[in-house]
Scaffold this active site. Structure first.
Site, PDB file in Angstrom:
ATOM      1  N   GLY A 129       0.817  -1.207   0.000  1.00 11.59           N
ATOM      2  CA  GLY A 129       0.000   0.000   0.000  1.00 11.59           C
ATOM      3  C   GLY A 129       0.851   1.257   0.000  1.00 11.59           C
ATOM      4  O   GLY A 129       0.976   1.933   1.034  1.00 11.59           O
ATOM      5  N   TYR A 130       1.451   1.544  -1.144  1.00 13.38           N
ATOM      6  CA  TYR A 130       2.237   2.764  -1.307  1.00 13.38           C
ATOM      7  C   TYR A 130       1.468   3.804  -2.126  1.00 13.38           C
ATOM      8  O   TYR A 130       1.124   4.869  -1.650  1.00 13.38           O
ATOM      9  CB  TYR A 130       3.561   2.462  -2.018  1.00 13.38           C
ATOM     10  CG  TYR A 130       4.604   1.721  -1.224  1.00 13.38           C
ATOM     11  CD1 TYR A 130       4.545   1.608   0.160  1.00 13.38           C
ATOM     12  CD2 TYR A 130       5.682   1.122  -1.880  1.00 13.38           C
ATOM     13  CE1 TYR A 130       5.513   0.920   0.873  1.00 13.38           C
ATOM     14  CE2 TYR A 130       6.660   0.438  -1.171  1.00 13.38           C
ATOM     15  CZ  TYR A 130       6.577   0.335   0.195  1.00 13.38           C
ATOM     16  OH  TYR A 130       7.547  -0.337   0.887  1.00 13.38           O
ATOM     17  N   SER A 131       1.218   3.500  -3.406  1.00  9.10           N
ATOM     18  CA  SER A 131       0.674   4.487  -4.350  1.00  9.10           C
ATOM     19  C   SER A 131      -0.714   4.976  -3.945  1.00  9.10           C
ATOM     20  O   SER A 131      -1.527   4.224  -3.395  1.00  9.10           O
ATOM     21  CB  SER A 131       0.601   3.890  -5.755  1.00  9.10           C
ATOM     22  OG  SER A 131       1.883   3.550  -6.230  1.00  9.10           O
ATOM     23  N   SER A 163      -1.728  -3.768  -6.756  1.00  9.06           N
ATOM     24  CA  SER A 163      -1.672  -5.095  -7.377  1.00  9.06           C
ATOM     25  C   SER A 163      -1.959  -6.192  -6.371  1.00  9.06           C
ATOM     26  O   SER A 163      -1.372  -6.234  -5.289  1.00  9.06           O
ATOM     27  CB  SER A 163      -0.288  -5.314  -8.000  1.00  9.06           C
ATOM     28  OG  SER A 163      -0.012  -4.346  -8.986  1.00  9.06           O
ATOM     29  N   GLU A 245      12.975  -4.881  -2.787  1.00  8.87           N
ATOM     30  CA  GLU A 245      12.162  -4.984  -3.992  1.00  8.87           C
ATOM     31  C   GLU A 245      13.035  -4.933  -5.243  1.00  8.87           C
ATOM     32  O   GLU A 245      12.824  -5.676  -6.198  1.00  8.87           O
ATOM     33  CB  GLU A 245      11.132  -3.858  -4.027  1.00  8.87           C
ATOM     34  CG  GLU A 245      10.215  -3.891  -5.236  1.00  8.87           C
ATOM     35  CD  GLU A 245       9.167  -2.808  -5.217  1.00  8.87           C
ATOM     36  OE1 GLU A 245       8.378  -2.714  -6.171  1.00  8.87           O
ATOM     37  OE2 GLU A 245       9.133  -2.028  -4.229  1.00  8.87           O
TER      38      GLU A 245
END
Length: 259
Positions: A129-131, A163, A245
């Protein structure tokens, strides 16, 4: 310097190839492929296949044994990832690559004990949950708020381009805990159970034909015990996780398949 695999590593590569060819036959491809999913496999099959990888001892081979890992060199993990990409296997995502490493590096003792053994067995799926609608590559612009409330934080906001959110058990969530701070300061990371009340997921079609997801958090009560690292110091955790990542994106298996 010798970059060739050792005899033991070559034997492991052959073992993995045999496993993947046995499990991913043409009939299996036909039965479980889903063009509406970004990973091109059905959710049910992806989760089941990840559990098979865990049962075979392939997940977490390079992790410490106390966390359910195999205590082996990370070269073995790289071999597995290359072969999985080459054979277009499901499940090779953040749930078995960089999120476990980030939990090991930054999680509390309790978080590691509760989550890593399950991840080594392939029992947990994650999304990152970044963007957000106004924070993509400019991650320091996130607006999702986490407000302290005793032993919990109240999380409100939206994540975009999430995603695999629809199949996730947990989210590795970036929030802003100090709205008066500037940019990279005042951010805090949390591990959030996707079953908590107040979380909803929306699907959005793409020009490529598959869907992506946005996730909405409406006054979600997240236990303080699930905060990762220190409050307002989340940028350090994010940068460390992104280093893992980058390493996870280095597999050449898919390139070899295309060639």
């Amino acid at each position: 310097m010798d970059f060739q695999l050792t005899a033991e590593q070559t034997a492991f590569r052959d073992e993995v190839r045999a496993f993947l060819r046995r499990e991913l036959t043409p009939d299996v491809f036909k039965a479980h492929r889903d063009s509406n999913e970004q990973g091109m496999w059905t959710v049910e099959f992806t989760k089941a296949f990840r559990r098979k990888l865990g049962a075979a001892g392939y997940l977490g081979m390079g992790w410490p044994k106390e966390y359910g890992g195999g205590g082996r060199s990370r070269i073995y993990q790289a071999i597995l990832w290359d072969e999985m990409e080459y054979h277009r296997a499901p499940g090779l995502d953040r749930s078995m690559t960089y999120v476990p490493n980030a939990v090991m590096a930054f999680g509390s003792t309790e978080q590691k004990a509760a989550l890593l053994p399950k991840m080594s067995r392939g029992e947990l799926s994650w999304f990152v949950g970044y963007s957000e609608p106004d924070a993509g590559s400019d991650l320091a612009n996130i607006k999702t708020r986490a407000v302290a409330d005793g032993d919990h934080f109240i999380v409100t906001g939206q994540k975009a381009f999430s995603s695999d959110a629809h199949m996730a058990d947990y989210v590795w969530l970036a929030t802003r805990t100090d709205p008066a701070s500037q940019r990279h300061r005042g951010m805090t990371m949390f591990i959030v159970d996707m079953k908590l009340p107040g979380i909803t997921i929306a699907k959005h079609p793409t020009l490529a034909g598959w869907t992506h997801h946005s996730v909405h958090f409406d006054n979600v009560r997240v236990p303080r015990s699930m905060m990762v690292g220190e409050q307002d110091q989340g940028w350090k955790v994010i940068m460390g996780a992104i280093d893992f990542e980058r390493a996870a994106l280095a597999s050449t298996g898919l390139l070899h398949y295309q060639l």
